[in-house]
Design an enzyme around this catalytic site. Structure first.
Site, PDB file in Angstrom:
ATOM      1  N   CYS A  91       8.085 -74.699  -3.211  1.00  0.00           N
ATOM      2  CA  CYS A  91       8.041 -74.473  -1.758  1.00  0.00           C
ATOM      3  C   CYS A  91       8.658 -75.619  -0.979  1.00  0.00           C
ATOM      4  O   CYS A  91       8.835 -75.515   0.237  1.00  0.00           O
ATOM      5  CB  CYS A  91       6.606 -74.268  -1.296  1.00  0.00           C
ATOM      6  SG  CYS A  91       5.906 -72.797  -2.000  1.00  0.00           S
ATOM      7  N   HIS A 381       5.837 -66.491   4.166  1.00  0.00           N
ATOM      8  CA  HIS A 381       6.277 -67.681   3.431  1.00  0.00           C
ATOM      9  C   HIS A 381       7.227 -67.305   2.300  1.00  0.00           C
ATOM     10  O   HIS A 381       6.827 -67.240   1.144  1.00  0.00           O
ATOM     11  CB  HIS A 381       5.017 -68.400   2.911  1.00  0.00           C
ATOM     12  CG  HIS A 381       5.258 -69.528   1.979  1.00  0.00           C
ATOM     13  ND1 HIS A 381       6.293 -70.428   2.135  1.00  0.00           N
ATOM     14  CD2 HIS A 381       4.573 -69.933   0.873  1.00  0.00           C
ATOM     15  CE1 HIS A 381       6.250 -71.317   1.159  1.00  0.00           C
ATOM     16  NE2 HIS A 381       5.216 -71.034   0.371  1.00  0.00           N
ATOM     17  N   CYS A 412       3.404 -78.584   0.942  1.00  0.00           N
ATOM     18  CA  CYS A 412       2.906 -78.654  -0.429  1.00  0.00           C
ATOM     19  C   CYS A 412       3.754 -77.729  -1.293  1.00  0.00           C
ATOM     20  O   CYS A 412       4.318 -76.758  -0.797  1.00  0.00           O
ATOM     21  CB  CYS A 412       1.441 -78.254  -0.492  1.00  0.00           C
ATOM     22  SG  CYS A 412       1.144 -76.592   0.132  1.00  0.00           S
TER      23      CYS A 412
END
Ligand SMILES: CC(=O)CC(=O)SCCNC(=O)CCNC(=O)[C@H](O)C(C)(C)COP(=O)(O)OP(=O)(O)OC[C@H]1O[C@@H](n2cnc3c(N)ncnc32)[C@H](O)[C@@H]1OP(=O)(O)O
Length: 426
Positions: A91, A381, A412
């Site tokens: 990510c 996301h 994160c």
């Protein structure tokens, strides 16, 4: 290579993020990344122009996407002579791509570049299972038709079961959500505060769209003009009714306070001040610091998504800043509980002393400055796109205030990693 120049964030563009199996179900990573690049080029007058480089990635990649960034450039309106390469840090991908381009601009190696990422959880790369793959490779190696037929005769029905990518850590077998649930328990993060954070994310994203904040940042795509996951009417009370999806029947994490599986792409344009000025482009903000960290989550010593807790104090120490010295905080909402656990860790004296080596707690942030235009719980996301979404959002927030300011980014990432940055508006 000693030149060190300020690196400007000049513009950002993304397509609205979609929920998995929604309107982008038939769009590939390349389709979406190309659309994001084309939108950026249209906004900045870069159609037909060559930039220094394009760095981008995807977390879930088909084998055909081995050169995703370059293929996306070739499919876009940018000059085909624009070099491009792929990178990936789960990510953190989109943000790490920003660092890669920025470092070259700072060193004077290139004057401009585009960074970002795309991900689809609809069009996932299904793999053939190991047994079938070995059988097919053996058949390919066979020198005669008979040899090939013999190798293929070894195929069994069980070989046809595909390998489906799991949203899980290979070393623990636990999903991101299951890891986050352990961290939520460790930090005693309550259900209500998670639902309040999720509701705020939706309400703030909705308000930002209403104000036209995203007009310079989001280009409509395949019928979507706003993020599909956005529910402007989200309230903590409505979210309280959802059943737990992680952490067992008494768990606090739900579909509402966890990010949804998503599809999308985002990019940002970076450049030297001179390059921007020569093109009549006004920088939105400057990238003034960045950091990465990783933690040992495999032994259970630390939570999977807690690495930003380590990266931020290191970055602040190098920048000579405190946690309170920011006008905006953009903390990626992988899960509401993970944002809240990070904030709790920074307020905890023992944790800050034992884990972060600090004399005192890192501090408390003003929640009114956190994710003020919404974040991943509301936007969705698409893993590799999130970093560029956040950089563009923060740069626009800083620029639209029209006075000096500073913002902190914290993302994160899978594998126990954290990617953080500071943007400044002079
Ligand atoms: C990858 C990295 O490197 C780092 C990271 O960021 S880690 C984070 C990665 N993210 C994740 O791992 C989470 C991925 N998400 C998922 O797998 C799934 O979305 C999930 C398991 C969390 C939920 O899946 P699901 O149960 O199929 O969700 P979904 O059907 O959309 O929603 C369930 C219900 O909640 C409701 N709901 C969801 N959001 C809501 C909201 N804001 N308000 C009200 N209701 C809501 C839905 O309407 C639905 O209700 P019904 O059952 O009545 O239809």
């Amino acid at each position: 290579m000693q030149t060190v120049r300020r690196v400007a964030v000049i513009a950002g563009n993304r397509i609205p993020f979609a929920r998995a199996d929604g309107p982008y179900a038939t769009a590939s990573n390349q389709d979406m990344l190309t659309a994001a690049l084309d939108g950026l080029a249209a906004r900045t007058g870069l159609a037909g122009e060559r930039v220094g480089e394009v760095a981008a990635g995807a977390v879930l990649k088909h084998s055909r996407d081995f050169n995703l960034a370059r293929e996306s450039v070739l499919g876009s309106v940018l000059d085909p002579a624009t070099p491009a390469y792929d990178l990936q840090q789960a990510c953190g991908t989109g943000l790490q791509a920003v660092f890669a381009v920025a470092a070259k601009i700072a060193l004077g190696v290139i004057d401009s570049g585009i960074a970002g990422g795309a991900d689809t959880t609809s069009d996932v790369p299904l793999g053939v299972n190991d047994e079938l793959r070995r059988t097919l490779l053996a058949a390919r190696r066979a020198r005669t038709p008979g040899g090939r037929a013999k190798a293929l005769a070894a195929v069994r029905p069980r070989h046809l079961v595909p390998e489906i990518p799991r949203n899980a850590e290979p070393r623990t077998g636990l999903s991101m959500g299951e890891h986050a649930a352990l961290t939520a328990e460790r930090w005693r993060i309550g259900r209500r505060e998670q639902d309040e954070l999720a509701a705020a994310s939706h309400q703030r994203l909705a308000a930002a769209y209403e104000e036209g904040f995203f007009d310079p940042l989001v280009t409509p795509y395949r019928g979507l003009t706003r993020d599909q996951n956005l529910r402007p009417d989200s309230t903590a009370d409505a979210l309280a009714r959802l059943r737990p999806v992680y952490g067992g029947p008494d768990g606090t994490m739900t579909a509402g306070n966890s990010t949804p599986l998503s599809d999308g792409a985002a990019v940002v344009l970076l450049g030297s001040e001179e390059w921007a000025a020569a093109r009549g482009l006004e920088p939105l903000a400057y990238l003034t610091a960045y950091e990465t960290a990783a933690v040992d989550y495999v032994s259970g010593e630390e939570g999977l998504l807690m690495a930003p807790a380590y990266a931020v104090p290191r970055m602040l120490a190098r920048a000579g800043l405190g946690l309170g010295d920011f006008d905006f905080y953009e903390i990626h909402e992988a899960f509401a509980s993970q944002v809240l656990a990070t904030l709790a860790a920074w307020e905890d004296k023992a944790y800050c002393a034992d884990r972060l080596g600090l004399d005192a707690p890192l501090g408390t942030i003003d929640r009114g400055r956190l994710n003020v235009a919404g974040s991943s719980l509301a936007t969705g996301h698409p893993f590799a796109a999130t970093g560029a979404r956040i950089v563009a959002t923060l740069a626009q927030l800083l620029a639209s205030r029209g006075r000096p300011g500073r913002g902190l980014i914290s993302v994160c990432a899978a594998g126990g990693q954290g990617v953080t940055a500071i943007l400044t508006h002079p």
